[in-house]
Scaffold this motif. Structure first.
Motif, PDB file in Angstrom:
ATOM      1  N   PRO A 356       0.667  -1.277  -0.057  1.00  0.00           N
ATOM      2  CA  PRO A 356       0.021  -0.026  -0.022  1.00  0.00           C
ATOM      3  C   PRO A 356       0.940   1.346   0.012  1.00  0.00           C
ATOM      4  O   PRO A 356       1.892   1.495   0.792  1.00  0.00           O
ATOM      5  N   GLY A 357       0.421   2.236  -0.823  1.00  0.00           N
ATOM      6  CA  GLY A 357       1.367   3.624  -0.969  1.00  0.00           C
ATOM      7  C   GLY A 357       1.148   4.084  -2.358  1.00  0.00           C
ATOM      8  O   GLY A 357       0.188   3.882  -3.084  1.00  0.00           O
ATOM      9  N   CYS A 358       1.780   5.099  -2.528  1.00  0.00           N
ATOM     10  CA  CYS A 358       1.832   5.774  -4.003  1.00  0.00           C
ATOM     11  C   CYS A 358       2.059   4.955  -4.989  1.00  0.00           C
ATOM     12  O   CYS A 358       1.814   5.396  -6.337  1.00  0.00           O
ATOM     13  N   GLY A 359       3.069   4.131  -4.533  1.00  0.00           N
ATOM     14  CA  GLY A 359       3.419   3.221  -5.918  1.00  0.00           C
ATOM     15  C   GLY A 359       4.189   3.766  -6.952  1.00  0.00           C
ATOM     16  O   GLY A 359       4.840   4.706  -6.957  1.00  0.00           O
ATOM     17  N   PRO A 360       3.931   3.259  -8.118  1.00  0.00           N
ATOM     18  CA  PRO A 360       4.669   3.884  -9.266  1.00  0.00           C
ATOM     19  C   PRO A 360       3.837   5.220 -10.094  1.00  0.00           C
ATOM     20  O   PRO A 360       4.495   5.682 -11.074  1.00  0.00           O
ATOM     21  N   CYS A 361       2.751   5.736  -9.235  1.00  0.00           N
ATOM     22  CA  CYS A 361       2.387   6.785  -9.834  1.00  0.00           C
ATOM     23  C   CYS A 361       3.015   7.979 -10.233  1.00  0.00           C
ATOM     24  O   CYS A 361       2.961   8.638 -11.206  1.00  0.00           O
ATOM     25  N   LEU A 362       4.069   8.104  -9.268  1.00  0.00           N
ATOM     26  CA  LEU A 362       5.176   9.597  -9.502  1.00  0.00           C
ATOM     27  C   LEU A 362       6.548   9.010  -9.946  1.00  0.00           C
ATOM     28  O   LEU A 362       7.312   9.782  -9.924  1.00  0.00           O
ATOM     29  N   GLY A 363       6.462   7.616 -10.532  1.00  0.00           N
ATOM     30  CA  GLY A 363       7.701   7.335 -11.166  1.00  0.00           C
ATOM     31  C   GLY A 363       9.162   7.164 -10.329  1.00  0.00           C
ATOM     32  O   GLY A 363      10.078   7.302 -10.819  1.00  0.00           O
ATOM     33  N   LEU A 364       8.728   6.924  -9.049  1.00  0.00           N
ATOM     34  CA  LEU A 364       9.761   6.621  -7.942  1.00  0.00           C
ATOM     35  C   LEU A 364      10.595   5.400  -7.920  1.00  0.00           C
ATOM     36  O   LEU A 364      11.636   5.227  -7.888  1.00  0.00           O
ATOM     37  N   HIS A 365       9.785   4.409  -7.935  1.00  0.00           N
ATOM     38  CA  HIS A 365      10.115   2.823  -7.966  1.00  0.00           C
ATOM     39  C   HIS A 365       9.068   1.980  -8.275  1.00  0.00           C
ATOM     40  O   HIS A 365       7.857   2.382  -8.722  1.00  0.00           O
ATOM     41  N   GLN A 366       9.087   0.880  -8.106  1.00  0.00           N
ATOM     42  CA  GLN A 366       8.183  -0.262  -7.990  1.00  0.00           C
ATOM     43  C   GLN A 366       7.279  -0.200  -9.313  1.00  0.00           C
ATOM     44  O   GLN A 366       6.067  -0.183  -9.614  1.00  0.00           O
ATOM     45  N   GLY A 367       8.223  -0.306 -10.446  1.00  0.00           N
ATOM     46  CA  GLY A 367       7.345  -0.260 -11.691  1.00  0.00           C
ATOM     47  C   GLY A 367       7.618   0.941 -12.704  1.00  0.00           C
ATOM     48  O   GLY A 367       6.538   1.559 -13.208  1.00  0.00           O
ATOM     49  N   VAL A 368       8.887   1.802 -12.570  1.00  0.00           N
ATOM     50  CA  VAL A 368       9.223   2.679 -13.559  1.00  0.00           C
ATOM     51  C   VAL A 368       9.042   2.304 -14.850  1.00  0.00           C
ATOM     52  O   VAL A 368       9.468   1.125 -15.118  1.00  0.00           O
ATOM     53  N   VAL A 369       8.577   3.047 -15.726  1.00  0.00           N
ATOM     54  CA  VAL A 369       8.114   2.643 -17.032  1.00  0.00           C
ATOM     55  C   VAL A 369       9.602   3.054 -18.099  1.00  0.00           C
ATOM     56  O   VAL A 369      10.164   4.014 -17.959  1.00  0.00           O
ATOM     57  N   ALA A 370       9.614   1.910 -19.197  1.00  0.00           N
ATOM     58  CA  ALA A 370      10.819   2.182 -20.046  1.00  0.00           C
ATOM     59  C   ALA A 370      10.585   3.232 -21.277  1.00  0.00           C
ATOM     60  O   ALA A 370       9.361   3.891 -21.430  1.00  0.00           O
ATOM     61  N   ASP A 371      11.460   3.342 -21.975  1.00  0.00           N
ATOM     62  CA  ASP A 371      11.317   4.395 -23.134  1.00  0.00           C
ATOM     63  C   ASP A 371      10.195   3.988 -24.058  1.00  0.00           C
ATOM     64  O   ASP A 371      10.000   2.661 -24.241  1.00  0.00           O
ATOM     65  N   ASN A 372       9.499   4.797 -24.489  1.00  0.00           N
ATOM     66  CA  ASN A 372       8.312   4.527 -25.637  1.00  0.00           C
ATOM     67  C   ASN A 372       7.414   3.403 -25.111  1.00  0.00           C
ATOM     68  O   ASN A 372       6.425   3.299 -25.896  1.00  0.00           O
ATOM     69  N   GLU A 373       7.339   3.046 -23.744  1.00  0.00           N
ATOM     70  CA  GLU A 373       6.335   2.185 -23.218  1.00  0.00           C
ATOM     71  C   GLU A 373       4.838   3.022 -23.223  1.00  0.00           C
ATOM     72  O   GLU A 373       4.628   4.173 -23.032  1.00  0.00           O
ATOM     73  N   ILE A 374       3.839   1.983 -23.437  1.00  0.00           N
ATOM     74  CA  ILE A 374       2.358   2.653 -23.202  1.00  0.00           C
ATOM     75  C   ILE A 374       1.965   2.195 -21.924  1.00  0.00           C
ATOM     76  O   ILE A 374       1.815   0.998 -21.783  1.00  0.00           O
TER      77      ILE A 374
END
Lengths: 419, 164
Positions: A356-374
């Motif tokens: 539980p937490g903010c998770g990947p919403c602001l790109g900090l950790h836990q699922g940072v997205v790669a170049d050109n991903e959708i």
């Protein structure tokens, strides 16, 4: 001339008999909220000459942005916050794992109707769902509240939204929010207070009201507020609240603008890259293949969100080209979603459970997205680079659209997928 | 408070994630934060600001998160002032608090070009464009807000007032 809710609540907090939009007031703050940025607020508090906080009981600190810490730097900052809590005898502290501040504040009934609440997080607007005046500020403003107990405001103009009609199946508060933002724009409620009325609002669960008020931040709102009703009274019934002021706007209050919205014909909506007001019906966005889906955040990480996602996924599997991330908004949501079997179903289908937490919403950790991903996210922001690589494309939708798209691998209308 | 400088132009809805991406928010040194300003969209921002230190931008500047670091990184990058058609409210408060003049003036924004030389009188709310020989009146501040800016931000303002 009568008063809007913002005018009444700010007047009360400023101990003025009446104030109107445009006036400046200094208001007493009932609760000051902060999260991981408390470390910055602590620095500001000391720079302002603060030694002891004025009223420890009126401070809440909830660590939610990096749960658990993702780097040595953030671990050290969180450690500083824990020490500060002890030094200052701040009773309302919730460590990593308890959940996103906005959901925890709601569940613990820390914000009650009529309160004036400020937090160093933009999505404080969420708490208008419990008929409080709640707004976001930065670290210096929050430090000043820790020190003085008050803050200056310019009393906002108010926009009145009357939302009528019954929502169709798989159309939710998120779709109402996106359609409003699509209409008025990402600055359409800038500096304004938004008051919500109408049968469609009355029909919304409290979780859905939190979602709506949360999203109004993305139209620039200073606050969003839903007048108290039976649903809200029921929620606070068991709580022994010393503070519970039911306040309504006057019938002759002055509104800057009035919007009348019918949601009976509303269909699932989606905000396309890179702006929250780039809103289309889901049916208008074809053949967009998704790499990552997030169901979670302070917008849509509640029990009803996992319920609808589990219902849509059913016994199907998540498409093998998609990573489906599940982030319950709080420990309580997580436990209830386990108890109800929603998470079991979603994990079995291929979902990945995060704490539980903010998770990947602001790109900090836990699922940072790669170049050109959708990416398709149930959160509130699709700014370029928000969730990782700047070349990634972020779409925003309801959990229903997210779950349907998880099954098909492309952006999909839940009504088509369930049929 | 008089500010002089040359213009660096940006567009509409410059959001706080673009100004300072979330992954840099644990940085505490303001000069190091400044080096990350516009890290993803404009890696040469610091070089641009060395020569053109007044930002002129469109609507809703600073929309998004409450991160004070967005205002801090711009100030420490050397930005002297931001002139915009409108500001998002939390960014506006943060900018005043950290002592970064933010000036709302849509008529000026429409006519100013990159590289123009401006003189801004923050107290009087007047922008003069020396390149165009024109001037505009901006949305004015209450006096106490100008005092915060003149002091260099809310913290210096409180310290000075305490000393009085």
């Amino acid at each position: 001339m009568g008063f809007t809710l913002a005018e009444k609540l700010l007047a009360h907090a400023a101990s003025e008999s009446n104030v109107y939009a445009g006036e400046y007031v200094t208001a007493s703050i009932d609760l000051a909220v902060s999260h991981d940025n408390s470390a910055l607020v602590i620095d500001r508090f000391h720079e302002l000459g603060g030694n002891k906080v004025r009223t420890p009981e009126k401070i809440v600190i909830i660590l939610d942005h990096r749960t658990p810490a993702n780097t040595i730097m953030s671990a050290n900052l969180q450690k500083r916050v824990r020490h500060f809590i002890i030094d200052q005898n701040i009773p309302l502290f919730f460590d990593v794992g308890e959940g996103i501040c906005h959901q925890v504040l709601f569940e613990k009934r820390l914000i009650a109707p009529g309160m004036v609440v400020v937090g160093s997080d933009s999505h404080m607007t969420t708490h208008g769902a419990v008929s409080a005046f709640a707004t976001g500020v930065g670290a210096i403003d929050l430090a000043a509240i820790w020190k003085e107990g008050t803050l200056w405001f310019k009393v906002p103009q108010t926009l009145k939204f009357i939302v009528q009609g019954t929502l169709s199946s798989f159309v939710t508060a998120k779709d109402i929010s996106l359609s409003i933002i699509g209409k008025i724009g990402a600055a359409g409620a800038s500096y304004r207070s938004c008051e919500f009325y109408g049968t469609a609002i009355k029909d919304l669960s409290l979780a859905s009201r939190l979602c709506l008020c949360n999203m109004m931040m993305e139209a620039g709102a200073k606050n969003a507020i839903i007048p108290s009703d039976e649903n809200l009274r029921f929620w606070f019934n068991d709580a022994k609240k010393s503070r519970y002021d039911v306040v309504y706007a006057d019938a002759d209050a002055m509104y800057e603008k009035e919007y009348i919205i019918d949601v009976a014909e509303l269909v699932p909506q989606i905000a396309c890259p890179h702006s929250v007001d780039n809103v289309k019906p889901v049916s208008a966005v074809h053949d967009v293949a998704i790499d990552q889906i997030l169901i979670g955040s302070c917008t849509n990480g509640r029990l009803e969100d996992f319920a609808i996602a589990a219902e849509i996924i059913g016994s199907r599997k998540v498409c093998n080209t998609v990573r489906l991330l599940l982030v319950p908004a709080s420990r309580t949501v997580l436990l209830n979603a386990v108890k109800k079997g929603y998470l079991q179903r979603l994990i079995k289908a291929g979902g990945i459970l995060l704490p539980p937490g903010c998770g990947p919403c602001l790109g900090l950790h836990q699922g940072v997205v790669a170049d050109n991903e959708i990416v398709l996210s149930t959160s509130n922001r699709n700014f370029q680079g928000r969730m990782g690589a700047a070349s990634a494309q972020i779409y925003l939708s309801s959990p229903a659209v997210a779950a349907a798209s998880a099954v098909t691998g492309v952006i999909s209308d839940p009504r088509e997928v369930v049929r | 408070m008089i500010i002089r400088g040359r213009v660096y132009c940006l567009g509409d809805a410059i959001n706080t994630d673009v100004i300072i991406p979330g992954r840099f928010l644990t940085i505490q040194d303001p000069y190091e934060l400044a080096r990350k300003a516009f890290a993803d969209s404009d890696p040469l921002f610091l070089d641009h600001v060395a020569e053109t230190n007044i930002i002129v931008a469109g609507e809703n500047f600073g929309c998004g998160s409450s991160r004070e670091q967005a205002a801090i990184c711009l100030k420490f990058a050397g930005v002297k002032a931001i002139v915009s058609s409108s500001f998002a409210r939390i960014f506006f408060r943060n900018a005043i608090n950290v002592g970064l003049p933010v000036i709302e003036c849509s008529s000026a924004v429409n006519e100013i070009s990159a590289g123009d030389t401006l003189t801004i009188d923050v107290g009087k709310g007047v922008i003069k464009n020396r390149s165009l020989s024109k001037q505009w009146t901006c949305v004015s501040y209450p006096e106490w807000m100008v005092s915060i800016l003149t002091a260099g931000g809310y913290i210096s303002y409180i310290r000075k007032n305490k000393a009085l």
